[in-house]
Design a protein around this motif. Structure first.
Motif, PDB file in Angstrom:
ATOM      1  N   CYS A 100       0.855  -1.196   0.000  1.00  0.00           N
ATOM      2  CA  CYS A 100       0.000   0.000   0.000  1.00  0.00           C
ATOM      3  C   CYS A 100       0.886   1.239   0.000  1.00  0.00           C
ATOM      4  O   CYS A 100       0.666   2.157  -0.787  1.00  0.00           O
ATOM      5  CB  CYS A 100      -0.916  -0.005   1.224  1.00  0.00           C
ATOM      6  SG  CYS A 100      -1.953   1.453   1.289  1.00  0.00           S
ATOM      7  N   ARG A 124       3.472  -0.235  -7.498  1.00  0.00           N
ATOM      8  CA  ARG A 124       2.823   0.755  -6.638  1.00  0.00           C
ATOM      9  C   ARG A 124       3.941   1.416  -5.853  1.00  0.00           C
ATOM     10  O   ARG A 124       4.796   0.725  -5.285  1.00  0.00           O
ATOM     11  CB  ARG A 124       1.884   0.057  -5.634  1.00  0.00           C
ATOM     12  CG  ARG A 124       0.539  -0.396  -6.162  1.00  0.00           C
ATOM     13  CD  ARG A 124      -0.278  -0.997  -5.002  1.00  0.00           C
ATOM     14  NE  ARG A 124      -0.388  -0.041  -3.917  1.00  0.00           N
ATOM     15  CZ  ARG A 124      -1.393   0.809  -3.774  1.00  0.00           C
ATOM     16  NH1 ARG A 124      -2.405   0.790  -4.608  1.00  0.00           N
ATOM     17  NH2 ARG A 124      -1.402   1.664  -2.774  1.00  0.00           N
ATOM     18  N   LYS A 129       0.098   9.127   1.648  1.00  0.00           N
ATOM     19  CA  LYS A 129      -1.119   8.350   1.797  1.00  0.00           C
ATOM     20  C   LYS A 129      -2.285   9.222   2.252  1.00  0.00           C
ATOM     21  O   LYS A 129      -2.198   9.861   3.308  1.00  0.00           O
ATOM     22  CB  LYS A 129      -0.923   7.234   2.850  1.00  0.00           C
ATOM     23  CG  LYS A 129       0.057   6.152   2.489  1.00  0.00           C
ATOM     24  CD  LYS A 129      -0.235   5.465   1.175  1.00  0.00           C
ATOM     25  CE  LYS A 129      -1.601   4.853   1.057  1.00  0.00           C
ATOM     26  NZ  LYS A 129      -1.869   4.351  -0.320  1.00  0.00           N
ATOM     27  N   HIS A 269      -8.473  -2.496  -2.365  1.00  0.00           N
ATOM     28  CA  HIS A 269      -9.270  -1.521  -1.614  1.00  0.00           C
ATOM     29  C   HIS A 269     -10.758  -1.843  -1.694  1.00  0.00           C
ATOM     30  O   HIS A 269     -11.528  -1.428  -0.835  1.00  0.00           O
ATOM     31  CB  HIS A 269      -8.957  -0.102  -2.102  1.00  0.00           C
ATOM     32  CG  HIS A 269      -7.555   0.305  -1.746  1.00  0.00           C
ATOM     33  ND1 HIS A 269      -6.497   0.097  -2.594  1.00  0.00           N
ATOM     34  CD2 HIS A 269      -7.038   0.841  -0.607  1.00  0.00           C
ATOM     35  CE1 HIS A 269      -5.380   0.503  -1.999  1.00  0.00           C
ATOM     36  NE2 HIS A 269      -5.679   0.957  -0.801  1.00  0.00           N
ATOM     37  N   ASP A 306      -2.989  -1.205   5.490  1.00  0.00           N
ATOM     38  CA  ASP A 306      -3.681  -2.118   4.570  1.00  0.00           C
ATOM     39  C   ASP A 306      -3.050  -3.509   4.428  1.00  0.00           C
ATOM     40  O   ASP A 306      -3.260  -4.182   3.413  1.00  0.00           O
ATOM     41  CB  ASP A 306      -3.816  -1.471   3.181  1.00  0.00           C
ATOM     42  CG  ASP A 306      -4.856  -0.355   3.165  1.00  0.00           C
ATOM     43  OD1 ASP A 306      -5.597  -0.220   4.166  1.00  0.00           O
ATOM     44  OD2 ASP A 306      -4.934   0.385   2.163  1.00  0.00           O
TER      45      ASP A 306
HETATM   46 MN    MN Z   1      -3.970   0.801   0.519  1.00  0.00          MN
END
Ligand code: MN
Ligand code: PEP
Length: 328
Positions: A100, A124, A129, A269, A306
Motif C-alpha cells: 500500500c 505501486r 497516503k 481496496h 492495509d
Molecule cells: Mn492501501
C-alpha cells in the motif's frame, strides 16, 4: 441538449422559447422531439455556461445533456490505448503491484524485486497516503522519493505514485511514470488539472460512490487539461454491505466501452481482505478489466497500512500467472 417542457404549456411560453434560446445560445439549432426540444450545434463550453440560463427559461421543466455532449474528449471514439510505459495494446493484462505504501528502503526494494519476478509490470510506489484518520500512517513523504527511484533503477519497472496535493505533482512527475489520482481526490479538480499538465500517464480512480458520469467528467478534466495517456481504475464503493458487490464491474465495463480507455480494477481496496481480493482480482479480469492495481508484498503481516488486504508474492504470482495465457 434535450429540453423537457412543462406539461400544459401556454402558447405564449411555447412561442417565446425558440427566441429565448437563440438569445442565450446564439446560432443553436432547435428541433421538436417528443416531450420537448432538441438543441444542437452548441459547443460543450457554451452549453455548460448557458445551462443555468436555459433551465430558468419559462416553460422548461428540465435540461439534459448526453455523456458525449458533456465529455466529448472522454467519449470520443478512436484508439486510446498505448504501449509505453505500460503496454495496453497487446492482448495481455497489465499488473501494477506493490505494498500500500513505501515504508522503508530495505523492505520496499526486496518486495519490488520479488514482484518483478512474479510478473508485475509496474510498481505501486506510494509515498503520500490520503488516510481517513489523521492519526493513521500518512506515508513517508519526500524521504521516499529516492527509495522509489532506486526501485525503478533496480527493477527497470515504471512507478505508479499517488499525488495527493497539487504541490507534489511536478516533483513526483520528475521520477514517477504514472501519477495516481486516488478515490478521495477524483473530484479535486485543481489536482486533476495539475496532474494532467505534468506530461505523465494519469491513473484516475473512481471516487467512492461516484457515478459513471462523475467519473467521466473527471476524465474529461484530465483530457481537456493536457493528459495524453489516461488509465481508469475501478475500486468499489467501500460500502461492504451484505449483498452489495465489492467492485462495480458493470460500471467498469460501461466506462471502458464509452471511453475506449484502458481500465484497471483494484480488488485490494474494494475487498479490504486478502483472501477475497485474490478471488475478486480474477473475477474483475474475467469481466474485462485490462489489468489490476493490487496490493502485494513480501510481508503483508507487518505492513503499517492495509496489510490485511495485501496479498503475498505467491498469491500475486498465481494471479499474474493465470493471466499469462492470452485473452480470448
Ligand atoms: Mn492501501
Ligand atoms: C491506493 O490505491 O493507494 C488508495 C489509497 O486507494 P483509494 O484511493 O482507492 O482509496
Amino acid at each position: 441538449m434535450k429540453i423537457l417542457l412543462k406539461k400544459n404549456l401556454g402558447r405564449e411560453d411555447l412561442r417565446g422559447l425558440p427566441g429565448a434560446l437563440a438569445r442565450v445560445l446564439p446560432g443553436c439549432k432547435v428541433s421538436r422531439v417528443p416531450g420537448g426540444l432538441c438543441v444542437s450545434s452548441v459547443s460543450p463550453s457554451r452549453a455548460g455556461n448557458a445551462l443555468p440560463l436555459v433551465e430558468n427559461l419559462p416553460g422548461v421543466a428540465a435540461v439534459s445533456l448526453t455523456d458525449a455532449e458533456l465529455c466529448p474528449l472522454a467519449c470520443a471514439r478512436g484508439p486510446k490505448v498505448f504501449s509505453k510505459p505500460l503496454d495496453f495494446t497487446s492482448r495481455g493484462k497489465v499488473f501494477i503491484a506493490g505494498p500500500c505504501a513505501v515504508e522503508d528502503e530495505e523492505s520496499y526494494l526486496a518486495s519490488a524485486l520479488a514482484l518483478k519476478a512474479a510478473g508485475a509490470h509496474a510498481l505501486r510506489a506510494a509515498i503520500f497516503k490520503p488516510r481517513s484518520s489523521p492519526y493513521a500512517f500518512q506515508g513517508i513523504g519526500w524521504a521516499g522519493l529516492k527509495i522509489i527511484a532506486k526501485a525503478k533503477k533496480l527493477t527497470g519497472l515504471p512507478l505508479a505514485t499517488e499525488a495527493t496535493d497539487t504541490r507534489q505533482v511536478e516533483r513526483l512527475a520528475g521520477v514517477c511514470d504514472v501519477l495516481q489520482i486516488g478515490a478521495r481526490n477524483m473530484r479535486n479538480y485543481e489536482l486533476l488539472k495539475e496532474a494532467a499538465a505534468a506530461g505523465r500517464v494519469v491513473l484516475l480512480k473512481r471516487g467512492m460512490r461516484a457515478t459513471l458520469r462523475e467519473w467521466l467528467l473527471s476524465a474529461e478534466y484530465l483530457l481537456k487539461h493536457g493528459a495524453r495517456k489516461l488509465i481508469l481504475c475501478e475500486r468499489g464503493d467501500s460500502v461492504n454491505a451484505p449483498g452489495q458487490p465489492l467492485l462495480n464491474l458493470e460500471l467498469m465495463a460501461a466506462a471502458k466501452k464509452i471511453t475506449g480507455l484502458p481500465v484497471l480494477a483494484d480488488p485490494s481496496h474494494a475487498s479490504k481482505d486478502r483472501l477475497v481480493a485474490a478471488a475478486l482480482a480474477l473475477k474483475a479480469l474475467k469481466a474485462g478489466a485490462d489489468g489490476l492495481l493490487m496490493e502485494a508484498s513480501l510481508d503483508p503481516l507487518s505492513a503499517l497500512v492495509d496489510g490485511r488486504q495485501t496479498v503475498t508474492i505467491e498469491t500475486f504470482r498465481a494471479i499474474a500467472g493465470e493471466q499469462c495465457k492470452p485473452r480470448t
